[in-house]
Write a protein that holds these residues in place. Structure first.
Motif, PDB file in Angstrom:
ATOM      1  N   TRP A   1      78.402  13.706  14.192  1.00 28.83           N
ATOM      2  CA  TRP A   1      78.079  13.026  12.930  1.00 28.83           C
ATOM      3  C   TRP A   1      78.810  13.677  11.763  1.00 28.83           C
ATOM      4  O   TRP A   1      79.225  12.991  10.825  1.00 28.83           O
ATOM      5  CB  TRP A   1      76.565  13.035  12.697  1.00 28.83           C
ATOM      6  N   ALA A   2      78.994  14.986  11.825  1.00 27.08           N
ATOM      7  CA  ALA A   2      79.734  15.665  10.752  1.00 27.08           C
ATOM      8  C   ALA A   2      81.177  15.175  10.702  1.00 27.08           C
ATOM      9  O   ALA A   2      81.760  15.033   9.614  1.00 27.08           O
ATOM     10  CB  ALA A   2      79.686  17.173  10.961  1.00 27.08           C
ATOM     11  N   LYS A   3      81.768  14.917  11.854  1.00 24.04           N
ATOM     12  CA  LYS A   3      83.133  14.376  11.902  1.00 24.04           C
ATOM     13  C   LYS A   3      83.184  13.006  11.236  1.00 24.04           C
ATOM     14  O   LYS A   3      84.102  12.706  10.449  1.00 24.04           O
ATOM     15  CB  LYS A   3      83.607  14.267  13.358  1.00 24.04           C
ATOM     16  N   LEU A   4      82.224  12.155  11.554  1.00 24.43           N
ATOM     17  CA  LEU A   4      82.226  10.808  10.985  1.00 24.43           C
ATOM     18  C   LEU A   4      81.929  10.832   9.476  1.00 24.43           C
ATOM     19  O   LEU A   4      82.478  10.030   8.713  1.00 24.43           O
ATOM     20  CB  LEU A   4      81.230   9.923  11.726  1.00 24.43           C
ATOM     21  N   LYS A   5      81.082  11.769   9.049  1.00 23.21           N
ATOM     22  CA  LYS A   5      80.853  11.936   7.611  1.00 23.21           C
ATOM     23  C   LYS A   5      82.127  12.354   6.909  1.00 23.21           C
ATOM     24  O   LYS A   5      82.421  11.889   5.794  1.00 23.21           O
ATOM     25  CB  LYS A   5      79.745  12.977   7.370  1.00 23.21           C
ATOM     26  N   LEU A   6      82.903  13.212   7.553  1.00 20.34           N
ATOM     27  CA  LEU A   6      84.166  13.655   6.983  1.00 20.34           C
ATOM     28  C   LEU A   6      85.133  12.483   6.839  1.00 20.34           C
ATOM     29  O   LEU A   6      85.816  12.346   5.807  1.00 20.34           O
ATOM     30  CB  LEU A   6      84.786  14.751   7.859  1.00 20.34           C
ATOM     31  N   VAL A   7      85.209  11.636   7.858  1.00 19.99           N
ATOM     32  CA  VAL A   7      86.060  10.444   7.789  1.00 19.99           C
ATOM     33  C   VAL A   7      85.684   9.602   6.577  1.00 19.99           C
ATOM     34  O   VAL A   7      86.553   9.175   5.799  1.00 19.99           O
ATOM     35  CB  VAL A   7      85.940   9.608   9.086  1.00 19.99           C
TER      36      VAL A   7
END
Length: 374
Positions: A359-365
């Motif tokens: 989820w942190a990766k997708l938040k970064l995107v």
């Protein structure tokens, strides 16, 4: 075929497709395989976890969401097995990922290929569609038809067809009718996932000095363009169809390396509304081929996979923004978008990171996309 108006999707920040399977879903699949629970009991777990993962994506602010591919074990084989004329067999070989061995399932032709009106993915899609709130679109992912005429899966085509071209035409028709049925169920955003182009990147480069071998892979590329454009022809205007060009994704490992140079001209001929392109490591090469892939189509969006889904460390936002700016030297910024380089679990085993890290990766995107495109 070119268009003049960008569709709403792919969105500026987009999810590729697969998401990490939770432990209870993996456990339920293992119990089902062992005969300890029924198909309905497995489905109940799948639906509970699908509902949860859709809510997580909506809470993140994603405009398009998937079911995480929770209804399947493999990103490609489960769908292929659902087509009429496709069977299941034991390949007895692991797919050749770097440093990891896969299970040995595979698909092959057992008859003429055709649309299956009872494909199990239709029921899964209808359930997923019931979960999304207004303003959020369901993104349905399925493997490209090229995945059926590669890797020994169509070796026995001559048992059912007089010519190879007739087989390819049936394959395109089966996919076209399948996509139309998804459309009738409410699908307006569909993605064909494809490792064939990365396979061709490797093979076209390897055979550059062997004209006979090289022509074999040129023929495969030309067949891929023919089948894909045939299945896309005549689809409804309000349906967005994209592709994800994948280099392999299994337990954070990969299959193929190489830049897009050798396949860019073929990719530029494809009539997709968008292409998701892996660009998370040096294995992907430079942005130079983007111009040829985009091919001047004002209605086509290229989604840069600059954020890796293979490892948990978060990328430097300034570096990602600089790379987007670099890519915009080849293709207008308006025709670019951002995503992770792949999904997080192309097979149920999943990559080597946690759900929170996913989820942190997708938040970064999303955060970077909001900053770049507003």
């Amino acid at each position: 075929m070119t268009t003049t108006t960008l569709k709403a999707f792919p969105y500026r920040y987009d999810v590729v497709g697969s998401l990490l399977r939770p432990a209870n879903l993996k456990d339920a699949r293992a119990k089902f395989a062992a005969g300890e629970i029924t198909a309905d009991e497995l489905k109940a777990v799948q639906r509970t976890e699908t509902k949860r993962v859709v809510a997580e994506q909506v809470n993140l602010g994603l405009k398009a969401v998937t079911d995480g591919e929770f209804n399947r074990s493999w990103w490609h084989l489960d769908f292929l097995w659902g087509l009429t004329g496709v069977g299941h067999y034991d390949y007895q070989q692991s797919y050749k990922f770097h440093g990891s061995k896969t299970r040995t399932d595979n698909a092959d032709l057992v008859g003429k290929i055709a649309f299956n009106p009872d494909h199990p993915f239709f029921e899964s899609f209808a359930y997923l569609q019931s979960l999304v709130p207004d303003g959020v679109v369901v993104k349905q992912t399925i493997p490209s038809p090229t995945m059926l005429f590669r890797d020994n899966r169509s070796d026995n085509w001559h048992q059912f067809y007089e010519t190879w071209d007739t087989y390819l035409d049936d394959l395109a028709k089966a996919y076209h009718e399948t996509i139309l049925h998804f459309y009738d169920l409410g699908c307006r955003y569909l993605q064909l996932d494809d490792t064939t182009w990365a396979f061709l990147i490797s093979k076209l480069n390897e055979t550059a000095d062997d004209a006979t071998a090289h022509q074999k892979y040129v023929g495969l590329a030309e067949d891929a363009v023919h089948v894909i454009n045939s299945l896309l022809a005549g689809l409804p205007d309000d349906l967005t169809v994209t592709t994800h060009i994948c280099r392999g994704n299994f337990k954070s490992t990969y299959l193929f390396s190489g830049g897009y140079d050798d396949v860019a001209a073929y990719l530029g001929q494809l009539h997709y509304d968008g292409l998701f392109l892996e660009y998370d490591s040096d294995r992907a090469g430079s942005f130079a081929p983007l111009k040829k892939i985009w091919n001047g189509d004002a209605g086509k969006r290229l989604v840069l996979g600059l954020i890796t889904s293979k490892f948990p460390d978060l990328e430097d936002e300034a570096v990602v923004k600089a790379r987007i700016a670099d890519a915009a030297k080849q293709v207008p910024l308006a025709n670019l978008a951002l995503s992770t380089q792949c999904g997080f679990a192309s097979t149920e085993e999943g990559n080597q990171l946690t759900e929170d890290q996913q989820w942190a990766k997708l938040k970064l995107v999303k955060r970077i996309s909001d900053s770049v495109w507003g």
